[in-house]
Structure formats: C-alpha cells, structure tokens
Design a protein around this motif. Structure first.
Motif, PDB file in Angstrom:
ATOM      1  N   UNK A 129      76.771  58.532  59.750  1.00  0.00           N
ATOM      2  CA  UNK A 129      76.767  57.818  61.030  1.00  0.00           C
ATOM      3  C   UNK A 129      78.034  58.111  61.825  1.00  0.00           C
ATOM      4  N   UNK A 130      79.202  58.049  61.144  1.00  0.00           N
ATOM      5  CA  UNK A 130      80.462  58.315  61.848  1.00  0.00           C
ATOM      6  C   UNK A 130      80.545  59.763  62.318  1.00  0.00           C
ATOM      7  N   UNK A 131      80.103  60.693  61.481  1.00  0.00           N
ATOM      8  CA  UNK A 131      80.133  62.100  61.862  1.00  0.00           C
ATOM      9  C   UNK A 131      79.209  62.363  63.047  1.00  0.00           C
ATOM     10  N   UNK A 132      78.055  61.707  63.055  1.00  0.00           N
ATOM     11  CA  UNK A 132      77.113  61.877  64.156  1.00  0.00           C
ATOM     12  C   UNK A 132      77.681  61.309  65.449  1.00  0.00           C
ATOM     13  N   UNK A 133      78.258  60.104  65.365  1.00  0.00           N
ATOM     14  CA  UNK A 133      78.852  59.494  66.551  1.00  0.00           C
ATOM     15  C   UNK A 133      79.981  60.319  67.128  1.00  0.00           C
ATOM     16  N   UNK A 134      80.810  60.899  66.255  1.00  0.00           N
ATOM     17  CA  UNK A 134      81.932  61.735  66.711  1.00  0.00           C
ATOM     18  C   UNK A 134      81.420  63.006  67.389  1.00  0.00           C
ATOM     19  N   UNK A 135      80.417  63.637  66.793  1.00  0.00           N
ATOM     20  CA  UNK A 135      79.884  64.876  67.376  1.00  0.00           C
ATOM     21  C   UNK A 135      79.234  64.597  68.726  1.00  0.00           C
ATOM     22  N   UNK A 136      78.535  63.474  68.838  1.00  0.00           N
ATOM     23  CA  UNK A 136      77.933  63.110  70.113  1.00  0.00           C
ATOM     24  C   UNK A 136      79.008  62.877  71.181  1.00  0.00           C
ATOM     25  N   UNK A 137      80.129  62.284  70.799  1.00  0.00           N
ATOM     26  CA  UNK A 137      81.219  62.062  71.764  1.00  0.00           C
ATOM     27  C   UNK A 137      81.753  63.388  72.285  1.00  0.00           C
ATOM     28  N   UNK A 138      81.907  64.377  71.395  1.00  0.00           N
ATOM     29  CA  UNK A 138      82.376  65.690  71.823  1.00  0.00           C
ATOM     30  C   UNK A 138      81.367  66.338  72.775  1.00  0.00           C
ATOM     31  N   UNK A 139      80.086  66.258  72.408  1.00  0.00           N
ATOM     32  CA  UNK A 139      79.044  66.854  73.257  1.00  0.00           C
ATOM     33  C   UNK A 139      78.975  66.153  74.614  1.00  0.00           C
ATOM     34  N   UNK A 140      79.151  64.845  74.604  1.00  0.00           N
ATOM     35  CA  UNK A 140      79.130  64.092  75.857  1.00  0.00           C
ATOM     36  C   UNK A 140      80.330  64.462  76.725  1.00  0.00           C
ATOM     37  N   UNK A 141      81.502  64.588  76.111  1.00  0.00           N
ATOM     38  CA  UNK A 141      82.714  64.939  76.858  1.00  0.00           C
ATOM     39  C   UNK A 141      82.638  66.338  77.452  1.00  0.00           C
ATOM     40  N   UNK A 142      81.816  67.208  76.839  1.00  0.00           N
ATOM     41  CA  UNK A 142      81.653  68.571  77.346  1.00  0.00           C
ATOM     42  C   UNK A 142      80.467  68.685  78.303  1.00  0.00           C
ATOM     43  N   UNK A 143      79.756  67.586  78.526  1.00  0.00           N
ATOM     44  CA  UNK A 143      78.626  67.602  79.450  1.00  0.00           C
ATOM     45  C   UNK A 143      77.331  68.097  78.852  1.00  0.00           C
ATOM     46  N   UNK A 144      77.264  68.148  77.513  1.00  0.00           N
ATOM     47  CA  UNK A 144      76.042  68.622  76.849  1.00  0.00           C
ATOM     48  C   UNK A 144      75.053  67.487  76.595  1.00  0.00           C
ATOM     49  N   UNK A 145      75.575  66.295  76.460  1.00  0.00           N
ATOM     50  CA  UNK A 145      74.763  65.123  76.140  1.00  0.00           C
ATOM     51  C   UNK A 145      75.068  64.021  77.138  1.00  0.00           C
ATOM     52  N   UNK A 146      74.053  63.257  77.502  1.00  0.00           N
ATOM     53  CA  UNK A 146      74.238  62.110  78.396  1.00  0.00           C
ATOM     54  C   UNK A 146      73.731  60.853  77.699  1.00  0.00           C
ATOM     55  N   UNK A 147      74.455  59.755  77.897  1.00  0.00           N
ATOM     56  CA  UNK A 147      73.992  58.468  77.382  1.00  0.00           C
ATOM     57  C   UNK A 147      73.035  57.850  78.394  1.00  0.00           C
ATOM     58  N   UNK A 148      71.886  57.411  77.939  1.00  0.00           N
ATOM     59  CA  UNK A 148      70.865  56.860  78.819  1.00  0.00           C
ATOM     60  C   UNK A 148      71.141  55.389  79.117  1.00  0.00           C
ATOM     61  N   UNK A 149      70.749  54.915  80.292  1.00  0.00           N
ATOM     62  CA  UNK A 149      71.065  53.530  80.679  1.00  0.00           C
ATOM     63  C   UNK A 149      70.306  52.470  79.898  1.00  0.00           C
ATOM     64  N   UNK A 150      69.118  52.805  79.403  1.00  0.00           N
ATOM     65  CA  UNK A 150      68.298  51.826  78.668  1.00  0.00           C
ATOM     66  C   UNK A 150      68.452  52.050  77.172  1.00  0.00           C
ATOM     67  N   UNK A 151      68.810  51.015  76.465  1.00  0.00           N
ATOM     68  CA  UNK A 151      69.001  51.126  75.021  1.00  0.00           C
ATOM     69  C   UNK A 151      67.685  50.985  74.266  1.00  0.00           C
ATOM     70  N   UNK A 152      67.681  51.523  73.054  1.00  0.00           N
ATOM     71  CA  UNK A 152      66.532  51.327  72.169  1.00  0.00           C
ATOM     72  C   UNK A 152      66.574  49.910  71.627  1.00  0.00           C
ATOM     73  N   UNK A 153      65.425  49.330  71.381  1.00  0.00           N
ATOM     74  CA  UNK A 153      65.335  47.957  70.905  1.00  0.00           C
ATOM     75  C   UNK A 153      65.959  47.832  69.522  1.00  0.00           C
ATOM     76  N   UNK A 154      66.753  46.772  69.337  1.00  0.00           N
ATOM     77  CA  UNK A 154      67.391  46.526  68.049  1.00  0.00           C
ATOM     78  C   UNK A 154      66.434  45.906  67.049  1.00  0.00           C
ATOM     79  N   UNK A 155      66.875  45.838  65.808  1.00  0.00           N
ATOM     80  CA  UNK A 155      66.019  45.308  64.740  1.00  0.00           C
ATOM     81  C   UNK A 155      66.182  43.799  64.568  1.00  0.00           C
TER      82      UNK A 155
END
Length: 200
Positions: A129-155
């Motif tokens: 989970x931590x490795x995935x979150x860190x990699x997503x942050x790098x991709x987001x900072x480079x403009x490869x990934x965008x965070x969507x405004x609507x979240x997925x429903x929690x459990x």
C-alpha cells in the motif's frame, strides 16, 4: 480447462489464441469462456499488453492489436520469463517487478484506487500500500496520473471513501522510474526525463 494445472506462460497464450480479430471482450467474458480466475486473466492480459499484443479499447474491454493478431496467426507461445521490448534503441528490459505490475494494472484500468492496484499487482510484496501510494504521488507530480474529484465508496458508514485516480499519459509498456536525485520521472518508453513539479 483445468486452470490450476496451467503454467504461467500458458495463460497469456491461451488468452491470445482465444480472442478473435476485431473482437472486444471484458475480463468477465474471458473468465467465463476459459474457466480461469479473474486474477489469472488480469495477469495474463498484463503480459500481453507488455508485448503490445493486447489493448484496452474502452473501459474494461480488450482486443488484440495488429501485433497480437500477427502473433496469433504465427502460433506464438508466450513464455513466463522476462521480456525485452523490440525497439531500435536501447531500452531498459521489462522486468516483473511490483512497480511494473502497478503500471500494467493502471494501463488496463479506467479509474482505480490504491487498494485495487494492490490487489492486481501484489504478490507477497512488502508494504504494497505504501509503495503504491508513493509511486502514484510521483506519477501525479509528473503529470502522468490525475486524482479524480469523486471518491470510491468506503466499506464503513463513517468512511470518507477511497481516492480514485486515472492514468493520463499511457506512453508505453515499461513503467517509468522515479529518480530521487533529479526529482524527475524517467520514461523508458519516450526516453525523456519528466520533472516532478506538479502540485500533489
């Protein structure tokens, strides 16, 4: 088909030869047709995408590329070992790492959460989970990934839900690598270093 007796390389080969020219199938359709599990189909499809044999033409629906059709007609058998893309220049080999599996899962998905990526990519990896979150942050900072405004429903009822992301720059099969000293993302597909300077 006895899915339990299939070797790792047999699964992508089976999927390759199952799909027909011009036909788009969902993961569920492939699962039902071949008697494989969702994880087996997801992993097998990922190996085909790495070789540019399979592409996602719409959310959740996959079809063979021109290279895939050629491989099918030639009776190509997919092996389970590491694979190097066939390119004119020098490029880092595609290795079966957690980061590579994350990237492949992103390329196969429409929108995704960290949990969904971990489920698709983790194979007893430490702290995925931590490795995935860190990699997503790098991709987001480079403009490869965008965070969507609507979240997925929690459990849980009190949950704020889970952050959802989408891959914006699908540049090719090889996972980009973050370079800490340069604070940039090296894209092996394009051969360029992309600064990680976008807001997180």
């Amino acid at each position: 088909m006895d899915a339990a007796k299939l070797e790792p390389g047999e699964i992508p080969t089976t999927i390759l030869h199952h799909l027909c020219e011009g036909e788009c199938q969902t993961i569920d359709q492939i699962v039902n047709a071949l008697g494989l599990t969702h994880r087996q189909v997801s992993n097998g499809a990922g190996k085909l995408i790495l070789r540019n044999y399979l592409e996602r033409v719409e959310i959740g629906c996959y079809q063979l590329t021109r290279d895939g059709l050629t491989a099918k007609h030639n009776g190509t058998v997919i092996t389970s070992g590491p694979w190097r893309p066939d390119t004119a220049g020098t490029r880092k080999p595609v290795r079966d790492t957690f980061r590579q599996r994350l990237w492949t899962a992103m390329r196969m998905s429409g929108a995704f959460t960290i949990g969904e990526l971990v489920m698709a990519a983790s194979r007893d990896d430490a702290d995925p989970e931590n490795h995935t979150g860190r990699y997503l942050r790098y991709l987001k900072a480079a403009g490869y990934v965008v965070e969507l405004p609507v979240r997925a429903k929690g459990t849980h009822q009190t949950s704020n839900g889970f952050k959802r992301y989408r891959l914006l720059k699908n540049t090719g099969p090889t996972a980009p690598l973050y370079q800490a000293k340069r604070k940039s993302l090296h894209d092996y597909n394009s051969g360029v270093d992309v600064p990680c300077n976008k807001p997180l």
